[in-house]
Design a protein around this motif. Sequence first.
Motif, PDB file in Angstrom:
ATOM      1  N   ARG A 134      -4.841  -2.518  -3.210  1.00 23.71           N
ATOM      2  CA  ARG A 134      -6.019  -3.362  -2.971  1.00 23.71           C
ATOM      3  C   ARG A 134      -6.483  -4.057  -4.251  1.00 23.71           C
ATOM      4  O   ARG A 134      -7.633  -4.469  -4.346  1.00 23.71           O
ATOM      5  CB  ARG A 134      -7.182  -2.517  -2.432  1.00 23.71           C
ATOM      6  CG  ARG A 134      -6.994  -1.984  -1.033  1.00 23.71           C
ATOM      7  CD  ARG A 134      -7.095  -3.089   0.003  1.00 23.71           C
ATOM      8  NE  ARG A 134      -7.122  -2.553   1.364  1.00 23.71           N
ATOM      9  CZ  ARG A 134      -7.021  -3.302   2.454  1.00 23.71           C
ATOM     10  NH1 ARG A 134      -6.875  -4.617   2.343  1.00 23.71           N
ATOM     11  NH2 ARG A 134      -7.044  -2.753   3.654  1.00 23.71           N
ATOM     12  N   GLY A 135      -5.574  -4.141  -5.241  1.00 22.62           N
ATOM     13  CA  GLY A 135      -5.958  -4.763  -6.505  1.00 22.62           C
ATOM     14  C   GLY A 135      -6.593  -3.808  -7.495  1.00 22.62           C
ATOM     15  O   GLY A 135      -7.132  -4.234  -8.522  1.00 22.62           O
ATOM     16  N   HIS A 175      -2.183   3.169   1.313  1.00 21.78           N
ATOM     17  CA  HIS A 175      -2.348   4.393   0.546  1.00 21.78           C
ATOM     18  C   HIS A 175      -1.130   4.590  -0.356  1.00 21.78           C
ATOM     19  O   HIS A 175      -0.189   3.792  -0.330  1.00 21.78           O
ATOM     20  CB  HIS A 175      -2.499   5.604   1.486  1.00 21.78           C
ATOM     21  CG  HIS A 175      -1.337   5.780   2.411  1.00 21.78           C
ATOM     22  ND1 HIS A 175      -1.250   5.116   3.621  1.00 21.78           N
ATOM     23  CD2 HIS A 175      -0.196   6.509   2.310  1.00 21.78           C
ATOM     24  CE1 HIS A 175      -0.122   5.440   4.226  1.00 21.78           C
ATOM     25  NE2 HIS A 175       0.542   6.280   3.446  1.00 21.78           N
ATOM     26  N   TYR A 176      -1.144   5.676  -1.134  1.00 20.21           N
ATOM     27  CA  TYR A 176      -0.017   6.038  -1.982  1.00 20.21           C
ATOM     28  C   TYR A 176       0.711   7.236  -1.378  1.00 20.21           C
ATOM     29  O   TYR A 176       0.080   8.174  -0.883  1.00 20.21           O
ATOM     30  CB  TYR A 176      -0.469   6.442  -3.391  1.00 20.21           C
ATOM     31  CG  TYR A 176      -1.331   5.438  -4.098  1.00 20.21           C
ATOM     32  CD1 TYR A 176      -1.199   4.069  -3.903  1.00 20.21           C
ATOM     33  CD2 TYR A 176      -2.311   5.874  -4.996  1.00 20.21           C
ATOM     34  CE1 TYR A 176      -2.004   3.163  -4.560  1.00 20.21           C
ATOM     35  CE2 TYR A 176      -3.116   4.976  -5.664  1.00 20.21           C
ATOM     36  CZ  TYR A 176      -2.966   3.621  -5.440  1.00 20.21           C
ATOM     37  OH  TYR A 176      -3.768   2.725  -6.095  1.00 20.21           O
ATOM     38  N   LEU A 227     -14.259   3.546  -5.222  1.00 18.51           N
ATOM     39  CA  LEU A 227     -15.049   2.601  -4.419  1.00 18.51           C
ATOM     40  C   LEU A 227     -14.307   2.212  -3.146  1.00 18.51           C
ATOM     41  O   LEU A 227     -14.880   2.205  -2.047  1.00 18.51           O
ATOM     42  CB  LEU A 227     -15.359   1.361  -5.260  1.00 18.51           C
ATOM     43  CG  LEU A 227     -16.123   0.232  -4.549  1.00 18.51           C
ATOM     44  CD1 LEU A 227     -17.508   0.717  -4.092  1.00 18.51           C
ATOM     45  CD2 LEU A 227     -16.259  -0.982  -5.465  1.00 18.51           C
ATOM     46  N   PHE A 228     -13.006   1.911  -3.282  1.00 16.87           N
ATOM     47  CA  PHE A 228     -12.208   1.543  -2.110  1.00 16.87           C
ATOM     48  C   PHE A 228     -12.063   2.720  -1.142  1.00 16.87           C
ATOM     49  O   PHE A 228     -12.053   2.524   0.079  1.00 16.87           O
ATOM     50  CB  PHE A 228     -10.825   1.042  -2.538  1.00 16.87           C
ATOM     51  CG  PHE A 228     -10.837  -0.357  -3.098  1.00 16.87           C
ATOM     52  CD1 PHE A 228     -11.486  -1.381  -2.436  1.00 16.87           C
ATOM     53  CD2 PHE A 228     -10.180  -0.649  -4.285  1.00 16.87           C
ATOM     54  CE1 PHE A 228     -11.492  -2.672  -2.937  1.00 16.87           C
ATOM     55  CE2 PHE A 228     -10.177  -1.930  -4.794  1.00 16.87           C
ATOM     56  CZ  PHE A 228     -10.844  -2.954  -4.129  1.00 16.87           C
ATOM     57  N   GLY A 256     -13.397   3.010   2.716  1.00 17.58           N
ATOM     58  CA  GLY A 256     -12.390   3.256   3.744  1.00 17.58           C
ATOM     59  C   GLY A 256     -11.283   2.228   3.759  1.00 17.58           C
ATOM     60  O   GLY A 256     -10.448   2.216   4.676  1.00 17.58           O
ATOM     61  N   SER A 257     -11.216   1.362   2.748  1.00 16.80           N
ATOM     62  CA  SER A 257     -10.161   0.339   2.707  1.00 16.80           C
ATOM     63  C   SER A 257      -8.862   0.868   2.090  1.00 16.80           C
ATOM     64  O   SER A 257      -7.840   0.189   2.130  1.00 16.80           O
ATOM     65  CB  SER A 257     -10.644  -0.884   1.922  1.00 16.80           C
ATOM     66  OG  SER A 257     -11.099  -0.515   0.644  1.00 16.80           O
ATOM     67  N   ILE A 258      -8.919   2.076   1.493  1.00 14.78           N
ATOM     68  CA  ILE A 258      -7.715   2.766   1.017  1.00 14.78           C
ATOM     69  C   ILE A 258      -7.751   4.177   1.572  1.00 14.78           C
ATOM     70  O   ILE A 258      -8.790   4.850   1.523  1.00 14.78           O
ATOM     71  CB  ILE A 258      -7.641   2.808  -0.526  1.00 14.78           C
ATOM     72  CG1 ILE A 258      -7.423   1.409  -1.097  1.00 14.78           C
ATOM     73  CG2 ILE A 258      -6.511   3.720  -0.989  1.00 14.78           C
ATOM     74  CD1 ILE A 258      -7.284   1.371  -2.610  1.00 14.78           C
ATOM     75  N   GLY A 259      -6.614   4.627   2.108  1.00 12.92           N
ATOM     76  CA  GLY A 259      -6.531   5.976   2.647  1.00 12.92           C
ATOM     77  C   GLY A 259      -6.208   6.986   1.569  1.00 12.92           C
ATOM     78  O   GLY A 259      -5.860   6.625   0.436  1.00 12.92           O
ATOM     79  N   PRO A 260      -6.320   8.282   1.861  1.00 10.83           N
ATOM     80  CA  PRO A 260      -6.043   9.323   0.868  1.00 10.83           C
ATOM     81  C   PRO A 260      -4.563   9.372   0.486  1.00 10.83           C
ATOM     82  O   PRO A 260      -3.680   8.976   1.255  1.00 10.83           O
ATOM     83  CB  PRO A 260      -6.468  10.613   1.571  1.00 10.83           C
ATOM     84  CG  PRO A 260      -6.361  10.298   3.023  1.00 10.83           C
ATOM     85  CD  PRO A 260      -6.701   8.849   3.163  1.00 10.83           C
TER      86      PRO A 260
END
Length: 616
Positions: A481-482, A527-528, A561-562, A566-570
């Motif tokens: 997400r940058g 996510h990673y 923050l992301f 909720g714009s990045i998952g765990p």
Amino acid sequence: MSLVVRAGSWMNTLIVNPTKQCKMLLLLICVILGLLGAGGFLLLWKTVRRRPCRRKKCISGLFWHYVALRVVSRQGFSQRKRLEVDSKNVHRIQEDILLQQLQQNQNTEYGRQFCFKEIADSDTFRRRHPLTQSSHYSEYIQRIAQGEENVLLSGRPPWLVVSSGAMVPGTTATAADSFRQGTALCLSTIFSTYPGVQEMARFQLASSVRHSDARIPIMSSTPLPPFATKYLSHLDSLPAAVLKITSEPELLYACLLFALWDKTLRVLEAATTLYLSDAFTYLQNNWLMLTEDLDKGYLNPQLQLPDSTRQELNFLLRPDCSRACELRAQFEQGFEGIARRVWPELQVILAMDSAYDELAGDSLREFYCKGVVVYSALYRAAEGLIGVNLWPEKMEQSYVLCPRSMFCEFLPVDQLEKGDQQPPTMCMWDVKESGLYELVISSGTGLCRYRTGDVVKVTGFYNQCPVVQLLFRQSQVLSVRGERISEDQFYQTLKQATQLWPGARLIDYCCVESSIHGLLCSGSDPHYEVFLELRGVRNLSEEQRYKLDQCLQEACPLYKLFRFKGSIGPVRVHLVQPQAFLQLHQYIRNCSGASQMSRILRRKEEIEFIQRKVIS
């Protein structure tokens, strides 16, 4: 007066009696030769006095070993003095090197396109030539590979070198300069810092040479010039026959076998700390077979070797029951600090310990090679030598940039975040201490203002030369997400999380962004995916796996923050089977020919390979 008379009388006797004159001259010559021979023998004995009986060399071998030590030491000492002078005249040396490179290639197609003949200084060069990346050269390299001459370099390059998946042309002049300014200087530094060091065991990567359509060799690393190979081979305790093996597992096995045989080794050398760490991992899993071969005195029949190579190596081996028993006793005690227990006189690990190999370097220092100095001597790439480390005893790996090797520019990292495609650069004489920069090079291999992607930190100056630490590569950054989390930042976070898993020791890891197709755990949120090889634990609970995500949030506010939005998952954590990364590294080297590994996987086939090794 009496002395003059006696001398005259003696001369008259010689003139009158020529037979007696000849006898006396012959006697004098014999005495001189005898003294020289005795002195040479004493020097040879001093050089190899600690060599074990089972590894004795013939007289010619001892002689060339001594010559190699002296030649390399003298060459390195000369280069150190030259660096001392050059480092006080950085501006002039850098200008001279740049203009020399432009002049050499001014009549090539590329040189005419960018008007090399009209460039008289570095300022003009930087105004007229844009910053470049590998894609800028892909068409030129393809034409060179198909046999066209005078494209980037005058004539036809003797080889092409794989660099991060791409190819760059090589030159004999660049290879020779890299040896003289880099390898010889650093070996001389080792010999002066550790006077007892004589031989080293080299853990060699399997040579993977392909050929282009025009039969130009495509190599995984820049080869040494012939004169350097001649001398270094006499310093290496491994038999030359070992280097004939082309299969990586068999080559690693043979290197370990002959290194284990020699108890008095003082230096272990490898291209990177990652490869040497892989060697110790392999040793930990195969020590029973290795000690059995030492006991019997021949190579295990299961090894896939050509008959001629097997016979040559078996002829060199001798049964050594006492050494085999000694090694078994040490291996049965565990592998923490094993290097110093197997080689009690070991002093130096010589291997590049870059930011990409930090985990491997930590593994050597903290586990396998406790108490042994890890010396990352050279900062070198496929494009040529960049810097040398003059301080082998310092744990912090810092490199003096070599002003006579290539023309260097520096992009301030804060300028890169503005999105400018052609940001202004700084030269060696402009950079500031503690500054972070992306390194840009113009080398004798035909690359001009080439962005290496290496981010370095200037930690000080050696006279006028910047001293840098290699931090990370721009391409080795996680970002869905940058948020941009560097490989080094992620590794430090992973070490912190590992400490929260009781009994766990991190062996290796890699990361993948979920946007790449074919991941194990699919989901709508980016996510990673993290693949871990751990020792000391069999599994991790979901709560333990989530600790990594929590540590990452603490380390990176933007990621937190992301995650909150909720714009990045765990982070999804997967455990892989033992030796999975050893096999992955061998797979990557076999497929791409690249000698340096990446922790952040981008290629689908590499991701699929590690996915097949997942156990939980």
